[in-house]
Design a protein around this motif. Structure first.
Motif, PDB file in Angstrom:
ATOM      1  N   ASP A  39       0.727  -1.276   0.106  1.00 22.70           N
ATOM      2  CA  ASP A  39       0.026   0.112   0.085  1.00 22.70           C
ATOM      3  C   ASP A  39       0.898   1.300   0.186  1.00 22.70           C
ATOM      4  O   ASP A  39       0.506   2.357  -0.744  1.00 22.70           O
ATOM      5  N   LEU A  40       1.967   1.152   0.815  1.00 23.06           N
ATOM      6  CA  LEU A  40       2.769   2.372   0.791  1.00 23.06           C
ATOM      7  C   LEU A  40       3.727   2.556  -0.459  1.00 23.06           C
ATOM      8  O   LEU A  40       3.973   3.779  -0.867  1.00 23.06           O
ATOM      9  N   TRP A  41       4.083   1.455  -1.231  1.00 23.35           N
ATOM     10  CA  TRP A  41       4.771   1.507  -2.450  1.00 23.35           C
ATOM     11  C   TRP A  41       4.512   2.430  -3.467  1.00 23.35           C
ATOM     12  O   TRP A  41       5.155   3.475  -4.043  1.00 23.35           O
ATOM     13  N   PRO A  42       3.008   2.363  -3.767  1.00 22.84           N
ATOM     14  CA  PRO A  42       2.651   3.397  -4.807  1.00 22.84           C
ATOM     15  C   PRO A  42       2.510   4.793  -4.485  1.00 22.84           C
ATOM     16  O   PRO A  42       2.522   5.867  -5.186  1.00 22.84           O
ATOM     17  N   ILE A  43       2.385   4.894  -3.184  1.00 17.50           N
ATOM     18  CA  ILE A  43       2.416   6.169  -2.261  1.00 17.50           C
ATOM     19  C   ILE A  43       3.734   6.971  -2.457  1.00 17.50           C
ATOM     20  O   ILE A  43       4.034   8.092  -3.068  1.00 17.50           O
ATOM     21  N   ASN A  44       4.647   6.160  -2.335  1.00 19.27           N
ATOM     22  CA  ASN A  44       6.201   6.593  -2.359  1.00 19.27           C
ATOM     23  C   ASN A  44       6.461   6.873  -4.104  1.00 19.27           C
ATOM     24  O   ASN A  44       7.059   7.899  -4.038  1.00 19.27           O
ATOM     25  N   LYS A  45       5.985   6.109  -4.924  1.00 19.12           N
ATOM     26  CA  LYS A  45       6.290   6.230  -6.049  1.00 19.12           C
ATOM     27  C   LYS A  45       5.465   7.430  -6.884  1.00 19.12           C
ATOM     28  O   LYS A  45       6.088   7.959  -7.743  1.00 19.12           O
ATOM     29  N   LYS A  46       4.338   7.619  -6.532  1.00 19.01           N
ATOM     30  CA  LYS A  46       3.549   8.823  -6.868  1.00 19.01           C
ATOM     31  C   LYS A  46       4.309  10.182  -6.737  1.00 19.01           C
ATOM     32  O   LYS A  46       4.388  11.012  -7.282  1.00 19.01           O
ATOM     33  N   ILE A  47       4.866  10.151  -5.331  1.00 19.15           N
ATOM     34  CA  ILE A  47       5.676  11.334  -4.968  1.00 19.15           C
ATOM     35  C   ILE A  47       6.708  11.508  -5.764  1.00 19.15           C
ATOM     36  O   ILE A  47       7.124  12.559  -6.303  1.00 19.15           O
ATOM     37  N   HIS A  48       7.613  10.388  -6.004  1.00 20.29           N
ATOM     38  CA  HIS A  48       8.660  10.474  -6.476  1.00 20.29           C
ATOM     39  C   HIS A  48       8.792  10.598  -7.851  1.00 20.29           C
ATOM     40  O   HIS A  48       9.403  11.709  -8.492  1.00 20.29           O
ATOM     41  N   GLY A 113      14.393  17.002  -9.674  1.00 25.80           N
ATOM     42  CA  GLY A 113      13.578  15.959  -8.958  1.00 25.80           C
ATOM     43  C   GLY A 113      13.756  15.603  -7.798  1.00 25.80           C
ATOM     44  O   GLY A 113      14.290  16.610  -7.042  1.00 25.80           O
ATOM     45  N   HIS A 114      13.517  14.458  -7.171  1.00 30.46           N
ATOM     46  CA  HIS A 114      13.701  14.152  -5.870  1.00 30.46           C
ATOM     47  C   HIS A 114      15.146  13.692  -5.610  1.00 30.46           C
ATOM     48  O   HIS A 114      15.398  12.593  -5.157  1.00 30.46           O
ATOM     49  N   ALA A 115      15.928  14.461  -5.834  1.00 23.48           N
ATOM     50  CA  ALA A 115      17.585  14.217  -5.711  1.00 23.48           C
ATOM     51  C   ALA A 115      17.771  14.343  -4.228  1.00 23.48           C
ATOM     52  O   ALA A 115      19.152  14.200  -4.003  1.00 23.48           O
ATOM     53  N   CYS A 116      16.972  14.623  -3.244  1.00 24.26           N
ATOM     54  CA  CYS A 116      17.207  14.645  -1.900  1.00 24.26           C
ATOM     55  C   CYS A 116      16.214  13.662  -1.377  1.00 24.26           C
ATOM     56  O   CYS A 116      16.473  13.406  -0.184  1.00 24.26           O
ATOM     57  N   GLY A 117      15.580  12.784  -2.088  1.00 28.40           N
ATOM     58  CA  GLY A 117      15.007  11.710  -1.467  1.00 28.40           C
ATOM     59  C   GLY A 117      13.887  11.982  -0.780  1.00 28.40           C
ATOM     60  O   GLY A 117      13.636  11.183   0.475  1.00 28.40           O
ATOM     61  N   HIS A 118      13.029  13.037  -0.728  1.00 26.29           N
ATOM     62  CA  HIS A 118      12.136  13.447   0.055  1.00 26.29           C
ATOM     63  C   HIS A 118      11.002  12.341   0.085  1.00 26.29           C
ATOM     64  O   HIS A 118      10.152  12.213   0.964  1.00 26.29           O
ATOM     65  N   ASN A 119      10.814  11.660  -0.776  1.00 27.55           N
ATOM     66  CA  ASN A 119       9.808  10.683  -1.066  1.00 27.55           C
ATOM     67  C   ASN A 119      10.014   9.852  -0.002  1.00 27.55           C
ATOM     68  O   ASN A 119       9.195   9.270   0.439  1.00 27.55           O
TER      69      ASN A 119
END
Length: 428
Positions: A39-48, A113-119
């Motif tokens: 459930d968390l993986w698609p949340i992480n990917k959507k933000i990233h 992009g998310h080059a600081c890993g905030h996702n």
């Protein structure tokens, strides 16, 4: 490994850590987060995959608030405290007890992009908060869990705005937890630098650069003189001092004496007091540019962050859980060694949180790209979107949850945390 020499047994900090029993709630925390990983993986990917700049994290805001609103027992407030992309989610046991909180970062970097890993920071904090609430529910623990969606860490000071608006005070927060990915070793005790950002402008006078340059006042000369002075100053700065800058406006065209130039500059140092001292020297360089050319100088403060002061009591709790999760390399059991490994010249508004309440900002390693680059590089943005990086941030979420559970269940731990915090802040 133990070595026996002349009847003496030498035990490393790692040996001592590995000999400790598994923390009591770790199995429940781990099993729960493993059960919702998909459930968390698609949340992480959507933000990233949808990077957004500070205060423009609308996709991340919608994704996270909808997800949290669908979790049983959580009350969600979108667009909180006058900030369109800030949000708050609360799980309240209904019984008076400690209040533990997690900061959820969302913003990305311009162009990379998310080059600081905030996702990953967001996912670890959400995972930690959810697991804490689950254990509270199963064991009928007293207290409250609060997640704060904190926009604009990359220079926008979202956490500072939430502090000033009373967000943490309103919820009577006792501690705050967060993490940050990188390519260095895992650490419980991350200490960051203080910094201040400011805008510099020079105002001169136009003239034809070939026919009558003596009639002009060259604002570009003023800025270049200051820039070169900063380069000379660096030889006399202390270890830990950093001076950075870029020219944002360098003039109009070559055949006109430049009447306006501007730049963005940053000073960093180990502490806020040292930043103030360094800033005086830096200001003198810009004043020299004005004096040398006759241009008018204008300096405008933009943003300042405090250094992050890690709480060693919280760090010991985090380390105990993290090391029990079989990481590739355990975090050293010695606080001084751990903090040395967690020292970074980077800066964050989590530093301001650490002066307002006890804070833990754990550092965790993810595999870098082929060039071995860390944060603020396009390679790192790609690395932050991988499944292995996600799995590692879940491990961090488990350890953050364990740290929160220790506060909720172990007598006197919160008092020790606050005692350590008061001592640290006075020393700083």
């Amino acid at each position: 490994m133990d070595d026996q020499v002349d009847d003496f047994v030498f035990v490393t900090h790692e040996d001592a850590d590995s000999a400790q029993p598994e923390p009591g709630y770790l199995g429940e925390i781990s099993n729960f987060l493993d059960s919702i990983a998909d459930d968390l993986w698609p949340i992480n990917k959507k933000i990233h995959d949808n990077p957004e700049l500070g205060y423009e994290e609308f996709i991340a805001h919608e994704t996270l608030t909808k997800f949290m609103a669908n979790r049983p027992g959580w009350k969600v407030t979108p667009s909180a405290y006058g900030l369109a992309t800030a949000w708050v989610a609360v799980y309240d046991s209904g019984k008076k007890g400690p209040v533990v909180s997690f900061n959820v970062e969302m913003d990305a970097l311009d162009g990379i992009g998310h080059a600081c890993g905030h996702n990953l920071i967001a996912t670890a904090s959400v995972a930690g908060g959810l697991a804490t609430a689950e254990v509270m529910k199963q064991h009928e623990l007293s207290g409250k869990v609060v997640m704060f969606g904190t926009p604009a860490e990359e220079g926008g000071g979202g956490k500072i705005k939430l502090l000033d608006a009373g967000a943490y005070r309103d919820h009577k927060v006792d501690i705050n937890l967060i993490s940050h990915p990188g390519i260095v070793k895992d650490t419980a005790l991350m200490r960051t630098s203080a910094y201040t950002m400011f805008k510099v402008e020079y105002f001169g006078r136009e003239a034809h650069a070939a026919a009558s340059p003596w009639l002009g006042i060259n604002a570009l000369d003023a800025l270049i003189t200051a820039y070169n002075s900063l380069s000379v100053l660096r030889q006399q700065t202390m270890p830990g001092d950093v001076i950075q800058g870029n020219i944002t406006h360098g003039g109009v065209r070559p055949n006109v004496i430049h009447a306006y130039t501007a730049g963005s500059f940053v000073t960093r140092a180990n502490t806020q007091e040292r930043v103030k001292e360094l800033k005086k020297k830096v200001d003198a360089c810009f004043e020299a540019g004005a004096t040398a050319t006759g241009a008018t100088l204008k300096m405008t403060p933009v943003q300042s962050y405090a250094d992050h002061v890690p709480n060693r009591v919280l760090g010991a709790s985090y380390r105990r859980y993290f090391n029990a999760l079989s990481p590739p390399e355990p975090i050293p059991g010695n606080d001084d060694m751990d903090e040395l490994g967690g020292r970074t010249m980077a800066s964050t508004d989590q530093g301001d949180i650490s002066y307002a309440m006890p804070s833990l900002s754990a550092g965790f390693a993810i595999p870098p790209g082929p060039g071995g680059n860390g944060p603020h590089n396009p390679e790192f943005a790609k690395a932050a979107g991988t499944r292995v990086a996600f799995d590692r941030c879940l491990r961090v979420g488990k350890a953050l949850a364990g740290t929160a559970i220790d506060i909720l269940t172990e007598d006197d731990v919160l008092a020790e945390v606050k005692k350590q915090w008061e001592k640290d802040v006075r020393r700083e």
